[in-house]
Design a protein around this motif. Structure first.
Motif, PDB file in Angstrom:
ATOM      1  N   CYS A  48      53.862  66.269  10.432  1.00 25.61           N
ATOM      2  CA  CYS A  48      54.040  65.394   9.277  1.00 25.61           C
ATOM      3  C   CYS A  48      55.289  64.520   9.374  1.00 25.61           C
ATOM      4  O   CYS A  48      55.320  63.429   8.805  1.00 25.61           O
ATOM      5  CB  CYS A  48      54.084  66.210   7.999  1.00 25.61           C
ATOM      6  SG  CYS A  48      55.357  67.491   7.977  1.00 25.61           S
ATOM      7  N   THR A  93      51.053  59.135   1.484  1.00 33.16           N
ATOM      8  CA  THR A  93      50.306  60.358   1.813  1.00 33.16           C
ATOM      9  C   THR A  93      49.866  60.400   3.273  1.00 33.16           C
ATOM     10  O   THR A  93      48.979  61.157   3.631  1.00 33.16           O
ATOM     11  CB  THR A  93      49.096  60.517   0.884  1.00 33.16           C
ATOM     12  OG1 THR A  93      48.285  59.350   0.979  1.00 33.16           O
ATOM     13  CG2 THR A  93      49.520  60.745  -0.560  1.00 33.16           C
ATOM     14  N   ASP A  94      50.501  59.615   4.118  1.00 38.19           N
ATOM     15  CA  ASP A  94      50.191  59.608   5.545  1.00 38.19           C
ATOM     16  C   ASP A  94      50.324  61.010   6.143  1.00 38.19           C
ATOM     17  O   ASP A  94      49.553  61.398   7.030  1.00 38.19           O
ATOM     18  CB  ASP A  94      51.125  58.661   6.290  1.00 38.19           C
ATOM     19  CG  ASP A  94      51.131  57.258   5.716  1.00 38.19           C
ATOM     20  OD1 ASP A  94      51.393  57.107   4.511  1.00 38.19           O
ATOM     21  OD2 ASP A  94      50.875  56.319   6.481  1.00 38.19           O
ATOM     22  N   THR A 122      44.405  67.074   0.217  1.00 34.93           N
ATOM     23  CA  THR A 122      43.870  67.247   1.566  1.00 34.93           C
ATOM     24  C   THR A 122      43.414  65.947   2.217  1.00 34.93           C
ATOM     25  O   THR A 122      42.969  65.959   3.357  1.00 34.93           O
ATOM     26  CB  THR A 122      42.679  68.223   1.537  1.00 34.93           C
ATOM     27  OG1 THR A 122      41.678  67.712   0.650  1.00 34.93           O
ATOM     28  CG2 THR A 122      43.126  69.602   1.063  1.00 34.93           C
ATOM     29  N   ALA A 123      43.525  64.841   1.505  1.00 35.97           N
ATOM     30  CA  ALA A 123      43.127  63.552   2.066  1.00 35.97           C
ATOM     31  C   ALA A 123      44.108  62.469   1.625  1.00 35.97           C
ATOM     32  O   ALA A 123      44.577  62.469   0.484  1.00 35.97           O
ATOM     33  CB  ALA A 123      41.722  63.189   1.617  1.00 35.97           C
ATOM     34  N   ARG A 124      44.377  61.597   2.528  1.00 36.13           N
ATOM     35  CA  ARG A 124      45.285  60.484   2.258  1.00 36.13           C
ATOM     36  C   ARG A 124      44.663  59.527   1.237  1.00 36.13           C
ATOM     37  O   ARG A 124      43.457  59.333   1.208  1.00 36.13           O
ATOM     38  CB  ARG A 124      45.526  59.748   3.567  1.00 36.13           C
ATOM     39  CG  ARG A 124      46.423  58.575   3.449  1.00 36.13           C
ATOM     40  CD  ARG A 124      46.552  57.901   4.798  1.00 36.13           C
ATOM     41  NE  ARG A 124      47.440  56.769   4.686  1.00 36.13           N
ATOM     42  CZ  ARG A 124      47.566  55.835   5.593  1.00 36.13           C
ATOM     43  NH1 ARG A 124      46.858  55.892   6.698  1.00 36.13           N
ATOM     44  NH2 ARG A 124      48.394  54.849   5.416  1.00 36.13           N
ATOM     45  N   GLU A 152      55.000  60.930  10.564  1.00 33.88           N
ATOM     46  CA  GLU A 152      54.018  60.180   9.777  1.00 33.88           C
ATOM     47  C   GLU A 152      54.570  59.678   8.449  1.00 33.88           C
ATOM     48  O   GLU A 152      53.971  58.815   7.819  1.00 33.88           O
ATOM     49  CB  GLU A 152      52.786  61.048   9.506  1.00 33.88           C
ATOM     50  CG  GLU A 152      52.049  61.461  10.752  1.00 33.88           C
ATOM     51  CD  GLU A 152      51.561  60.277  11.571  1.00 33.88           C
ATOM     52  OE1 GLU A 152      51.034  59.315  10.986  1.00 33.88           O
ATOM     53  OE2 GLU A 152      51.723  60.311  12.807  1.00 33.88           O
ATOM     54  N   ASP A 207      46.746  72.050   5.415  1.00 44.42           N
ATOM     55  CA  ASP A 207      46.686  71.563   4.038  1.00 44.42           C
ATOM     56  C   ASP A 207      47.771  72.169   3.153  1.00 44.42           C
ATOM     57  O   ASP A 207      47.503  72.688   2.073  1.00 44.42           O
ATOM     58  CB  ASP A 207      45.300  71.812   3.434  1.00 44.42           C
ATOM     59  CG  ASP A 207      44.203  71.082   4.178  1.00 44.42           C
ATOM     60  OD1 ASP A 207      44.474  70.008   4.748  1.00 44.42           O
ATOM     61  OD2 ASP A 207      43.069  71.587   4.190  1.00 44.42           O
ATOM     62  N   ASP A 245      47.184  63.606   6.115  1.00 43.09           N
ATOM     63  CA  ASP A 245      46.102  63.507   7.100  1.00 43.09           C
ATOM     64  C   ASP A 245      46.344  64.337   8.351  1.00 43.09           C
ATOM     65  O   ASP A 245      45.396  64.797   8.972  1.00 43.09           O
ATOM     66  CB  ASP A 245      45.886  62.051   7.523  1.00 43.09           C
ATOM     67  CG  ASP A 245      44.933  61.318   6.608  1.00 43.09           C
ATOM     68  OD1 ASP A 245      44.257  61.956   5.790  1.00 43.09           O
ATOM     69  OD2 ASP A 245      44.865  60.081   6.730  1.00 43.09           O
TER      70      ASP A 245
END
Length: 107
Positions: free
Chosen positions: A46, A15-16, A83-85, A49, A24, A19
């Motif tokens: 993205c 899920t890098d 929305t968060a790693r 990443e 989102d 971030d």
């Protein structure tokens, strides 16, 4: 043109990428991430990443992975935003680079 998550994300689900996304646009399923083409602003942040190198600009999706373009759109309508790693699955590195993972996709 949106960005597309391709088959190598299946069972890796790092899920890098989440971030760095300014809008989102990632959606999370049981063992795969999808990009909502309606939300993606084509920023490409993205791409570098992703440890699995599974994200491509729509026009650059390899021919053998073109089926993932409509699938990202379909799944993005069904799955919630992420929305968060968070930590990748414990065996993600074992799955990274494996071929033929499409049948393992969980909806």
């Amino acid at each position: 043109m949106a960005y597309v998550v391709t088959e190598n994300c299946i069972r890796c689900k790092y899920t890098d990428c989440v971030d760095v996304c300014p809008v989102d646009c990632f959606r999370e399923g049981p063992n795969f991430l999808a990009i909502d083409p309606e939300e993606c602003i084509d920023c490409s942040l993205c791409v570098p990443e992703c440890p699995a190198e599974a994200i491509f600009a729509e026009d650059d999706v390899p021919l053998a992975q073109r089926h993932m373009i409509p699938l990202n759109a379909e799944l993005a309508r069904q799955w919630p935003a992420i929305t968060a790693r968070h930590a990748a699955p414990p065996d993600a590195d074992d799955w990274n680079g494996q071929t033929g993972k499409f049948p393992l996709l969980e909806r």
